[in-house]
Design a protein around this motif. Structure first.
Motif, mmCIF file in Angstrom:
data_model
loop_
_atom_site.group_PDB
_atom_site.id
_atom_site.type_symbol
_atom_site.label_atom_id
_atom_site.label_comp_id
_atom_site.label_asym_id
_atom_site.label_seq_id
_atom_site.Cartn_x
_atom_site.Cartn_y
_atom_site.Cartn_z
ATOM 1 N N ASP A 38 -8.571 31.967 4.255
ATOM 2 C CA ASP A 38 -8.977 32.878 3.192
ATOM 3 C C ASP A 38 -9.925 33.905 3.796
ATOM 4 N N VAL A 39 -9.558 35.173 3.705
ATOM 5 C CA VAL A 39 -10.378 36.259 4.251
ATOM 6 C C VAL A 39 -10.880 37.088 3.082
ATOM 7 N N VAL A 40 -12.198 37.311 3.040
ATOM 8 C CA VAL A 40 -12.810 38.116 1.987
ATOM 9 C C VAL A 40 -13.547 39.270 2.650
ATOM 10 N N LEU A 41 -13.238 40.485 2.211
ATOM 11 C CA LEU A 41 -13.866 41.686 2.753
ATOM 12 C C LEU A 41 -14.845 42.231 1.714
ATOM 13 N N HIS A 42 -16.070 42.579 2.157
ATOM 14 C CA HIS A 42 -17.130 43.053 1.264
ATOM 15 C C HIS A 42 -17.599 44.433 1.696
ATOM 16 N N VAL A 43 -18.019 45.227 0.716
ATOM 17 C CA VAL A 43 -18.687 46.488 0.996
ATOM 18 C C VAL A 43 -19.903 46.581 0.088
ATOM 19 N N GLU A 44 -21.078 46.794 0.702
ATOM 20 C CA GLU A 44 -22.302 47.038 -0.041
ATOM 21 C C GLU A 44 -22.932 48.291 0.544
ATOM 22 N N LYS A 45 -22.895 49.360 -0.201
ATOM 23 C CA LYS A 45 -23.352 50.671 0.269
ATOM 24 C C LYS A 45 -22.638 51.022 1.571
ATOM 25 N N LYS A 46 -23.314 51.061 2.701
ATOM 26 C CA LYS A 46 -22.678 51.385 3.986
ATOM 27 C C LYS A 46 -22.554 50.157 4.873
ATOM 28 N N ARG A 47 -22.627 48.966 4.289
ATOM 29 C CA ARG A 47 -22.573 47.719 5.050
ATOM 30 C C ARG A 47 -21.200 47.076 4.830
ATOM 31 N N TYR A 48 -20.424 46.987 5.894
ATOM 32 C CA TYR A 48 -19.089 46.402 5.832
ATOM 33 C C TYR A 48 -19.142 45.000 6.416
ATOM 34 N N SER A 49 -18.684 44.018 5.646
ATOM 35 C CA SER A 49 -18.709 42.646 6.147
ATOM 36 C C SER A 49 -17.391 41.956 5.824
ATOM 37 N N ALA A 50 -17.085 40.970 6.646
ATOM 38 C CA ALA A 50 -15.870 40.173 6.471
ATOM 39 C C ALA A 50 -16.248 38.719 6.672
ATOM 40 N N GLU A 51 -15.658 37.855 5.878
ATOM 41 C CA GLU A 51 -15.882 36.423 6.054
ATOM 42 C C GLU A 51 -14.561 35.698 5.870
ATOM 43 N N ALA A 52 -14.465 34.538 6.508
ATOM 44 C CA ALA A 52 -13.212 33.788 6.456
ATOM 45 C C ALA A 52 -13.493 32.294 6.476
ATOM 46 N N ASN A 53 -12.643 31.559 5.808
ATOM 47 C CA ASN A 53 -12.621 30.102 5.847
ATOM 48 C C ASN A 53 -11.238 29.685 6.301
#
Length: 99
Positions: A38-53
């Motif tokens: 499971d891959v979840v991509l996040h955006v908060e203002k100019k911060r790009y993050s990705a997390e995976a399980n």
């Protein structure tokens, strides 16, 4: 391996989904026992993050990464996942070897 890509505060475009599927799919060449990812991509203002399980037999492997853009975050994420999967694979192999 079943891979799902979702996003929070971001619309997942086809090229972004294909890139994430290709990168996370490479982990399967090291470790055949992976069941799902499971891959979840996040955006908060100019911060790009990705997390995976990654769910595998006997383990859940989690990693997250932050990058300058979404593609860089996915690259960092796959590097971390790759190292963790190899470490898990070595641990499993060591348990099966006779002492």
């Amino acid at each position: 391996m079943d891979i799902t890509v979702s996003g929070q505060q971001i619309e997942i475009t086809a090229p972004l989904r294909d890139y994430a599927l290709e990168k996370v799919g490479r982990i399967q060449r090291h470790f055949d026992h992976a069941i799902a990812a499971d891959v979840v991509l996040h955006v908060e203002k100019k911060r790009y993050s990705a997390e995976a399980n990654i769910r595998a037999k006997g383990a859940i492997i989690h990693a997250d990464a932050v990058g300058a853009d979404m593609y860089a975050a996915i690259d960092l994420l796959t590097d971390k996942l790759d190292r963790q999967v190899l470490r898990h694979k070595e641990k499993v192999m060591d348990q099966h070897r006779p002492g």
